[in-house]
Design a protein around this motif. Structure first.
Motif, PDB file in Angstrom:
ATOM      1  N   ALA A  26      21.351  10.420   3.598  1.00 28.46           N
ATOM      2  CA  ALA A  26      22.106  10.812   2.407  1.00 28.46           C
ATOM      3  C   ALA A  26      22.035   9.739   1.330  1.00 28.46           C
ATOM      4  CB  ALA A  26      23.559  11.104   2.776  1.00 28.46           C
ATOM      5  N   SER A  27      22.193   8.482   1.719  1.00 22.37           N
ATOM      6  CA  SER A  27      22.118   7.386   0.747  1.00 22.37           C
ATOM      7  C   SER A  27      20.729   7.303   0.127  1.00 22.37           C
ATOM      8  CB  SER A  27      22.465   6.057   1.424  1.00 22.37           C
ATOM      9  OG  SER A  27      23.780   6.069   1.923  1.00 22.37           O
ATOM     10  N   TYR A  28      19.708   7.514   0.939  1.00 23.66           N
ATOM     11  CA  TYR A  28      18.334   7.490   0.444  1.00 23.66           C
ATOM     12  C   TYR A  28      18.105   8.598  -0.572  1.00 23.66           C
ATOM     13  CZ  TYR A  28      13.305   8.341   0.402  1.00 23.66           C
ATOM     14  OH  TYR A  28      12.013   8.580  -0.003  1.00 23.66           O
ATOM     15  N   ILE A  29      18.558   9.807  -0.254  1.00 21.97           N
ATOM     16  CA  ILE A  29      18.359  10.949  -1.158  1.00 21.97           C
ATOM     17  C   ILE A  29      19.063  10.718  -2.488  1.00 21.97           C
ATOM     18  CG2 ILE A  29      18.898  13.395  -1.507  1.00 21.97           C
ATOM     19  CD1 ILE A  29      18.433  13.808   1.497  1.00 21.97           C
ATOM     20  N   PHE A  30      20.328  10.267  -2.428  1.00 26.20           N
ATOM     21  CA  PHE A  30      21.080  10.003  -3.653  1.00 26.20           C
ATOM     22  C   PHE A  30      20.393   8.930  -4.495  1.00 26.20           C
ATOM     23  CE2 PHE A  30      24.714  12.287  -1.875  1.00 26.20           C
ATOM     24  CZ  PHE A  30      25.294  12.811  -3.025  1.00 26.20           C
ATOM     25  N   VAL A  38      12.485   3.228  -5.406  1.00 28.92           N
ATOM     26  CA  VAL A  38      11.206   3.929  -5.318  1.00 28.92           C
ATOM     27  C   VAL A  38      11.247   4.848  -4.101  1.00 28.92           C
ATOM     28  CG1 VAL A  38       9.868   2.139  -6.456  1.00 28.92           C
ATOM     29  CG2 VAL A  38      10.246   1.999  -3.999  1.00 28.92           C
ATOM     30  N   PRO A  39      10.629   6.023  -4.173  1.00 30.95           N
ATOM     31  CA  PRO A  39      10.702   6.963  -3.053  1.00 30.95           C
ATOM     32  C   PRO A  39      10.068   6.447  -1.766  1.00 30.95           C
ATOM     33  CG  PRO A  39      10.016   8.076  -5.067  1.00 30.95           C
ATOM     34  CD  PRO A  39       9.973   6.600  -5.349  1.00 30.95           C
ATOM     35  N   PHE A  40       9.017   5.597  -1.895  1.00 30.98           N
ATOM     36  CA  PHE A  40       8.316   5.169  -0.686  1.00 30.98           C
ATOM     37  C   PHE A  40       9.027   3.999  -0.014  1.00 30.98           C
ATOM     38  CE2 PHE A  40       5.074   2.611   1.561  1.00 30.98           C
ATOM     39  CZ  PHE A  40       4.724   3.547   2.521  1.00 30.98           C
ATOM     40  N   VAL A  41       9.798   4.303   0.972  1.00 27.89           N
ATOM     41  CA  VAL A  41      10.428   3.365   1.896  1.00 27.89           C
ATOM     42  C   VAL A  41      11.060   2.140   1.220  1.00 27.89           C
ATOM     43  CG1 VAL A  41      10.198   2.333   4.182  1.00 27.89           C
ATOM     44  CG2 VAL A  41       8.531   3.999   3.426  1.00 27.89           C
ATOM     45  N   PRO A  42      12.196   2.328   0.572  1.00 28.73           N
ATOM     46  CA  PRO A  42      12.948   1.162   0.076  1.00 28.73           C
ATOM     47  C   PRO A  42      13.720   0.514   1.226  1.00 28.73           C
ATOM     48  CG  PRO A  42      14.153   3.157  -0.384  1.00 28.73           C
ATOM     49  CD  PRO A  42      12.851   3.590   0.246  1.00 28.73           C
ATOM     50  N   TYR A  43      14.257  -0.674   0.999  1.00 31.30           N
ATOM     51  CA  TYR A  43      15.164  -1.248   1.988  1.00 31.30           C
ATOM     52  C   TYR A  43      16.379  -0.332   2.140  1.00 31.30           C
ATOM     53  CZ  TYR A  43      12.938  -5.854   2.332  1.00 31.30           C
ATOM     54  OH  TYR A  43      12.070  -6.887   2.597  1.00 31.30           O
ATOM     55  N   ILE A  44      16.926  -0.274   3.339  1.00 33.93           N
ATOM     56  CA  ILE A  44      18.103   0.566   3.573  1.00 33.93           C
ATOM     57  C   ILE A  44      19.257   0.110   2.683  1.00 33.93           C
ATOM     58  CG2 ILE A  44      19.827   1.259   5.283  1.00 33.93           C
ATOM     59  CD1 ILE A  44      17.647   1.037   7.412  1.00 33.93           C
ATOM     60  N   SER A  45      19.428  -1.190   2.549  1.00 30.82           N
ATOM     61  CA  SER A  45      20.509  -1.719   1.709  1.00 30.82           C
ATOM     62  C   SER A  45      20.333  -1.341   0.242  1.00 30.82           C
ATOM     63  CB  SER A  45      20.588  -3.239   1.845  1.00 30.82           C
ATOM     64  OG  SER A  45      20.930  -3.612   3.157  1.00 30.82           O
ATOM     65  N   ASP A  46      19.067  -1.252  -0.215  1.00 25.73           N
ATOM     66  CA  ASP A  46      18.810  -0.884  -1.610  1.00 25.73           C
ATOM     67  C   ASP A  46      19.295   0.519  -1.926  1.00 25.73           C
ATOM     68  OD1 ASP A  46      17.664  -3.330  -1.900  1.00 25.73           O
ATOM     69  OD2 ASP A  46      15.594  -2.616  -1.991  1.00 25.73           O
ATOM     70  N   THR A  47      19.323   1.387  -0.915  1.00 24.16           N
ATOM     71  CA  THR A  47      19.765   2.764  -1.143  1.00 24.16           C
ATOM     72  C   THR A  47      21.283   2.875  -1.264  1.00 24.16           C
ATOM     73  OG1 THR A  47      19.951   3.313   1.228  1.00 24.16           O
ATOM     74  CG2 THR A  47      17.790   3.604   0.194  1.00 24.16           C
ATOM     75  N   CYS A 189      19.186  -1.782 -10.488  1.00 21.72           N
ATOM     76  CA  CYS A 189      19.356  -0.367 -10.205  1.00 21.72           C
ATOM     77  C   CYS A 189      18.410   0.506 -11.022  1.00 21.72           C
ATOM     78  CB  CYS A 189      20.805   0.053 -10.477  1.00 21.72           C
ATOM     79  SG  CYS A 189      21.963  -0.603  -9.258  1.00 21.72           S
ATOM     80  N   VAL A 190      17.615  -0.104 -11.859  1.00 23.17           N
ATOM     81  CA  VAL A 190      16.630   0.634 -12.644  1.00 23.17           C
ATOM     82  C   VAL A 190      15.246   0.312 -12.092  1.00 23.17           C
ATOM     83  CG1 VAL A 190      15.644   1.034 -14.914  1.00 23.17           C
ATOM     84  CG2 VAL A 190      18.087   0.527 -14.685  1.00 23.17           C
ATOM     85  N   THR A 191      14.559   1.322 -11.602  1.00 21.10           N
ATOM     86  CA  THR A 191      13.243   1.087 -11.018  1.00 21.10           C
ATOM     87  C   THR A 191      12.232   0.795 -12.114  1.00 21.10           C
ATOM     88  OG1 THR A 191      12.817   3.457 -11.045  1.00 21.10           O
ATOM     89  CG2 THR A 191      13.676   2.533  -9.007  1.00 21.10           C
ATOM     90  N   GLY A 192      11.414  -0.180 -11.880  1.00 19.81           N
ATOM     91  CA  GLY A 192      10.392  -0.526 -12.858  1.00 19.81           C
ATOM     92  C   GLY A 192       9.130  -0.951 -12.151  1.00 19.81           C
ATOM     93  N   GLU A 193       9.050  -2.213 -11.804  1.00 16.31           N
ATOM     94  CA  GLU A 193       7.864  -2.721 -11.127  1.00 16.31           C
ATOM     95  C   GLU A 193       7.798  -2.225  -9.690  1.00 16.31           C
ATOM     96  OE1 GLU A 193       8.149  -6.931  -9.813  1.00 16.31           O
ATOM     97  OE2 GLU A 193       9.860  -6.968 -11.191  1.00 16.31           O
ATOM     98  N   GLU A 194       6.596  -2.029  -9.228  1.00 19.76           N
ATOM     99  CA  GLU A 194       6.377  -1.578  -7.866  1.00 19.76           C
ATOM    100  C   GLU A 194       6.663  -2.720  -6.892  1.00 19.76           C
ATOM    101  OE1 GLU A 194       5.502   1.444  -6.566  1.00 19.76           O
ATOM    102  OE2 GLU A 194       5.929   2.198  -8.582  1.00 19.76           O
ATOM    103  N   PRO A 195       7.221  -2.415  -5.738  1.00 16.97           N
ATOM    104  CA  PRO A 195       7.503  -3.471  -4.753  1.00 16.97           C
ATOM    105  C   PRO A 195       6.207  -4.079  -4.231  1.00 16.97           C
ATOM    106  CG  PRO A 195       7.871  -1.301  -3.797  1.00 16.97           C
ATOM    107  CD  PRO A 195       7.653  -1.085  -5.263  1.00 16.97           C
TER     108      PRO A 195
END
Length: 239
Positions: A26-30, A38-47, A189-195
């Motif tokens: 749920a946290s990931y989806i939100f 970023v949709p591709f596997v962020p850290y769990i804490s980042d979500t 909280c604003v996505t910009g550069e790729e990890p």
């Protein structure tokens, strides 16, 4: 909830598995829908760092920590009762496993309470406790399961738990190493550069370990069906 989950104390690991999985997903989806990760596997804490998903993440992870501690305690009492019938394990080994597991749950509570952008050091310590103690717990429980075979556990469960433990143990090291190479960066909280590749590799390993925990507790459900726990209350005469 289906009837088989209410047999014995199977409801504990069942609710833990469902609730923890829902917390991560749920946290990931939100977070993805809000554009915070970023949709591709962020850290769990980042979500669970940014509003509005931060409140959901903190609440659900806190409940997960409590459910985890309750399930671990139930497992401790089950092993204790089995060991009284047929001695196969030292009492200190069982207790040590419980204490390490509870320490991991405390770490999870720290992760839920202290966001990575507010109190970074406490958050990172909590995350390290969660994953290292969590992996140590499931490894110790796999050893206990092996020692309890064949009287109290089946070989298939032994193999499953040992496999989950080994995968989680192996994934733990690249998770920590890649995170250290990636360095401590201020999270936005604003996505910009790729990890970076290190970031992605560490995050992938983190999700593997997290769902390793979920899968491991899933194996408790069948075992807990044949167990009943009772709370005994005594009032002393001189009270």
């Amino acid at each position: 909830m289906v009837v088989w989950c209410r047999d014995g104390v199977a409801v504990l690991p069942c609710v833990l598995v469902i609730w923890s999985s829902a917390a991560f997903i749920a946290s990931y989806i939100f977070a993805v829908l809000e554009g915070h990760v970023v949709p591709f596997v962020p850290y769990i804490s980042d979500t669970g760092t940014c509003v509005p998903e931060s409140g959901l993440f903190g609440f659900m992870i806190s409940v997960t920590a409590m459910l985890g501690a309750a399930t671990m305690y139930a497992r401790y009492k089950v092993i204790q009762a089995q060991n009284l019938r047929i001695s196969f394990l030292s009492d200190w080994f069982n207790l040590t496993s419980l204490l390490i597991g509870v320490l991991g749950c405390i770490g999870m509570g720290l992760v839920a309470s202290f966001q990575e952008t507010s109190v970074t050091t406490v958050h990172d310590v909590g995350a390290l406790l969660t994953f290292t103690c969590g992996v140590a717990y499931i490894c110790l429980q796999s050893i206990i399961t092996l020692k309890a075979c064949p009287q109290w556990s089946k070989k298939r469960i032994c193999y499953i738990r040992m496999t989950i433990s080994m995968i989680s143990f192996i994934a733990l090291f690249p998770m920590i190493i890649c995170a250290s190479y990636d360095g401590m960066k201020f999270y936005s909280c604003v996505t910009g550069e790729e990890p970076s590749p290190y970031h992605q590799a560490s995050a992938v390993c983190e999700w593997i370990v997290a769902f390793g925990f979920v899968t491991f507790f899933l194996t408790y459900i069948k075992e807990f069906q044949g167990v009943t726990l009772k709370i005994s209350t005594e009032i002393h005469d001189d009270f």
